[in-house]
Design a protein around this motif. Structure first.
Motif, PDB file in Angstrom:
ATOM      1  N   ALA A  37       0.833  -1.211   0.000  1.00 49.54           N
ATOM      2  CA  ALA A  37       0.000   0.000   0.000  1.00 49.54           C
ATOM      3  C   ALA A  37       0.864   1.257   0.000  1.00 49.54           C
ATOM      4  O   ALA A  37       0.561   2.237  -0.689  1.00 49.54           O
ATOM      5  CB  ALA A  37      -0.923  -0.013   1.217  1.00 49.54           C
ATOM      6  N   VAL A  38       1.967   1.238   0.764  1.00 48.82           N
ATOM      7  CA  VAL A  38       2.875   2.383   0.770  1.00 48.82           C
ATOM      8  C   VAL A  38       3.547   2.526  -0.596  1.00 48.82           C
ATOM      9  O   VAL A  38       3.731   3.639  -1.106  1.00 48.82           O
ATOM     10  CB  VAL A  38       3.932   2.232   1.879  1.00 48.82           C
ATOM     11  N   THR A  39       3.900   1.400  -1.203  1.00 47.53           N
ATOM     12  CA  THR A  39       4.481   1.435  -2.552  1.00 47.53           C
ATOM     13  C   THR A  39       3.541   2.136  -3.523  1.00 47.53           C
ATOM     14  O   THR A  39       3.951   3.006  -4.295  1.00 47.53           O
ATOM     15  CB  THR A  39       4.770   0.005  -3.048  1.00 47.53           C
ATOM     16  N   ALA A  40       2.262   1.749  -3.487  1.00 49.29           N
ATOM     17  CA  ALA A  40       1.282   2.352  -4.392  1.00 49.29           C
ATOM     18  C   ALA A  40       1.123   3.844  -4.123  1.00 49.29           C
ATOM     19  O   ALA A  40       1.016   4.654  -5.053  1.00 49.29           O
ATOM     20  CB  ALA A  40      -0.062   1.636  -4.242  1.00 49.29           C
ATOM     21  N   LEU A  41       1.121   4.221  -2.840  1.00 50.46           N
ATOM     22  CA  LEU A  41       0.987   5.631  -2.479  1.00 50.46           C
ATOM     23  C   LEU A  41       2.145   6.453  -3.027  1.00 50.46           C
ATOM     24  O   LEU A  41       1.931   7.504  -3.664  1.00 50.46           O
ATOM     25  CB  LEU A  41       0.931   5.765  -0.956  1.00 50.46           C
ATOM     26  N   LEU A  42       3.372   5.996  -2.806  1.00 47.75           N
ATOM     27  CA  LEU A  42       4.540   6.767  -3.252  1.00 47.75           C
ATOM     28  C   LEU A  42       4.705   6.718  -4.761  1.00 47.75           C
ATOM     29  O   LEU A  42       5.301   7.629  -5.351  1.00 47.75           O
ATOM     30  CB  LEU A  42       5.800   6.245  -2.566  1.00 47.75           C
ATOM     31  N   ASP A  43       4.178   5.677  -5.393  1.00 46.66           N
ATOM     32  CA  ASP A  43       4.217   5.621  -6.854  1.00 46.66           C
ATOM     33  C   ASP A  43       3.298   6.690  -7.442  1.00 46.66           C
ATOM     34  O   ASP A  43       3.611   7.284  -8.482  1.00 46.66           O
ATOM     35  CB  ASP A  43       3.798   4.227  -7.325  1.00 46.66           C
ATOM     36  N   ARG A  44       2.171   6.962  -6.765  1.00 46.86           N
ATOM     37  CA  ARG A  44       1.220   7.969  -7.238  1.00 46.86           C
ATOM     38  C   ARG A  44       1.663   9.375  -6.882  1.00 46.86           C
ATOM     39  O   ARG A  44       1.543  10.298  -7.682  1.00 46.86           O
ATOM     40  CB  ARG A  44      -0.173   7.729  -6.624  1.00 46.86           C
ATOM     41  N   GLU A  45       2.131   9.553  -5.652  1.00 48.66           N
ATOM     42  CA  GLU A  45       2.381  10.889  -5.107  1.00 48.66           C
ATOM     43  C   GLU A  45       3.843  11.293  -5.321  1.00 48.66           C
ATOM     44  O   GLU A  45       4.709  11.042  -4.476  1.00 48.66           O
ATOM     45  CB  GLU A  45       2.023  10.919  -3.622  1.00 48.66           C
ATOM     46  N   VAL A  46       4.103  11.909  -6.452  1.00 53.22           N
ATOM     47  CA  VAL A  46       5.477  12.270  -6.804  1.00 53.22           C
ATOM     48  C   VAL A  46       6.063  13.265  -5.806  1.00 53.22           C
ATOM     49  O   VAL A  46       7.220  13.145  -5.388  1.00 53.22           O
ATOM     50  CB  VAL A  46       5.524  12.849  -8.228  1.00 53.22           C
ATOM     51  N   THR A  47       5.273  14.242  -5.394  1.00 54.89           N
ATOM     52  CA  THR A  47       5.764  15.268  -4.468  1.00 54.89           C
ATOM     53  C   THR A  47       6.181  14.646  -3.136  1.00 54.89           C
ATOM     54  O   THR A  47       7.242  14.972  -2.574  1.00 54.89           O
ATOM     55  CB  THR A  47       4.694  16.340  -4.234  1.00 54.89           C
ATOM     56  N   LEU A  48       5.367  13.751  -2.620  1.00 53.05           N
ATOM     57  CA  LEU A  48       5.693  13.081  -1.363  1.00 53.05           C
ATOM     58  C   LEU A  48       6.942  12.229  -1.522  1.00 53.05           C
ATOM     59  O   LEU A  48       7.816  12.222  -0.643  1.00 53.05           O
ATOM     60  CB  LEU A  48       4.509  12.224  -0.911  1.00 53.05           C
ATOM     61  N   ARG A  49       7.019  11.512  -2.621  1.00 53.76           N
ATOM     62  CA  ARG A  49       8.192  10.661  -2.868  1.00 53.76           C
ATOM     63  C   ARG A  49       9.474  11.490  -2.880  1.00 53.76           C
ATOM     64  O   ARG A  49      10.487  11.103  -2.286  1.00 53.76           O
ATOM     65  CB  ARG A  49       8.008   9.931  -4.196  1.00 53.76           C
ATOM     66  N   ARG A  50       9.417  12.637  -3.533  1.00 52.63           N
ATOM     67  CA  ARG A  50      10.607  13.484  -3.590  1.00 52.63           C
ATOM     68  C   ARG A  50      10.948  14.068  -2.228  1.00 52.63           C
ATOM     69  O   ARG A  50      12.124  14.196  -1.873  1.00 52.63           O
ATOM     70  CB  ARG A  50      10.389  14.593  -4.615  1.00 52.63           C
ATOM     71  N   ALA A  51       9.910  14.411  -1.466  1.00 55.43           N
ATOM     72  CA  ALA A  51      10.159  14.966  -0.130  1.00 55.43           C
ATOM     73  C   ALA A  51      10.837  13.936   0.777  1.00 55.43           C
ATOM     74  O   ALA A  51      11.708  14.276   1.583  1.00 55.43           O
ATOM     75  CB  ALA A  51       8.844  15.432   0.492  1.00 55.43           C
TER      76      ALA A  51
END
Length: 281
Positions: free
Chosen positions: A46-60
């Motif tokens: 679920a976290v993988t899917a979230l960070l795959d969608r949310e580019v801004t969060l992933r970069r942060a």
């Protein structure tokens, strides 16, 4: 991966192994522990899917200019209450590390989710079954263009593809196999279906410290031949070997063996002869 991401990957694998091997909730092969590891896999997915969608969060979460503790606190704010404490701590530990690319964090999270599911299968004594099912499903997809098209159609929704897989695999395949394949089809993340299935098979073999050999033969092998072939390949490569077997009457010379990127066939006759001698005992 290279540089900082490679080091972060190694650390994340160690963290997952320590958690599943030593934590009272996850350690052991009791049904409750197996279920707990499966739940951990779902949370990491679920976290993988979230960070795959949310580019801004992933970069942060991978910003090298930000302190590790600040990124870990962000994980707590975003994921707190959404996943279990152990999974949140694992992700927090990962974001404290340095990453060469933001996408590498998502790749590693995905690997950890798959590894946790395979660990659950191993604890339940079902890892060999899952390995074989992944291989057989890959062969089915390769031979059925209509099915492959339905599962890789960019227009089709993930829910529709998951529904098709549940119809095909539900009650026929191990639940771990079904979960792994559904996640791969729903979120291929740039991989081909065949490539993703092969990566899962390799990851499953690595749970036992084994390599994978894809063996194509003109006729089916007997149990004795399979055993001798596995022993011969293990001697050749210095590692335990898991055999994925496929029958193909068109195979020249009667047998072709692929281990990683290396194909043992008529072009390397001396190595193939060594394998054949091993099969004969």
């Amino acid at each position: 991966m290279n540089g900082a991401s490679r080091e972060a990957l190694a650390a994340a694998r160690e963290q997952l192994d320590a958690l599943t091997d030593n934590s009272p909730r996850f350690a052991g092969d009791a049904p409750s522990s197996v279920d707990a590891v499966s739940s951990l896999a779902e949370e990491l997915a679920a976290v993988t899917a979230l960070l795959d969608r949310e580019v801004t969060l992933r970069r942060a979460l991978t910003d090298p200019a930000q302190p590790g503790e600040a990124k870990a606190e962000l994980v707590g704010r975003v994921l707190g209450g959404q996943i279990g404490g152990e999974a949140a701590d694992l992700v927090a530990g990962m974001v404290r590390a340095r990453w060469s690319r933001a996408r590498d964090l998502v790749d590693v999270l995905e690997e950890l989710a798959d590894t946790a599911d395979l660990t659950a299968a191993q604890r339940a004594g079902q890892l060999d079954e899952v390995e074989d099912e992944l291989f057989r499903f890959g062969r089915i997809v390769t031979g059925d263009k209509q099915l492959r098209g339905a599962l890789t159609d960019r227009v089709g929704t993930g829910a529709a593809k998951a529904g098709l897989l549940h119809t095909l695999l539900g009650g026929r395949a191990n639940p771990v196999t079904e979960r792994l394949v559904v996640r791969l089809v729903e979120r291929p993340r740039g991989r081909s279906l065949e490539g993703g299935l092969e990566a899962l098979s390799k990851l499953a073999a690595e749970r036992r410290g084994r390599m994978v050999a894809v063996v194509s033969t003109a006729v089916p092998l007997s149990d004795g031949q399979k055993e001798r072939l596995g022993a011969a390949l293990s001697r050749l490569y210095g590692r335990d070997m898991h055999l994925n077997l496929d029958v193909d009457p068109a195979v020249l010379g009667g047998i072709s063996v692929r281990v990683g990127d290396e194909v043992i066939n008529g072009s390397v006759a001396d190595r193939l002869d060594e394998v054949k001698r091993g099969m004969r005992g």
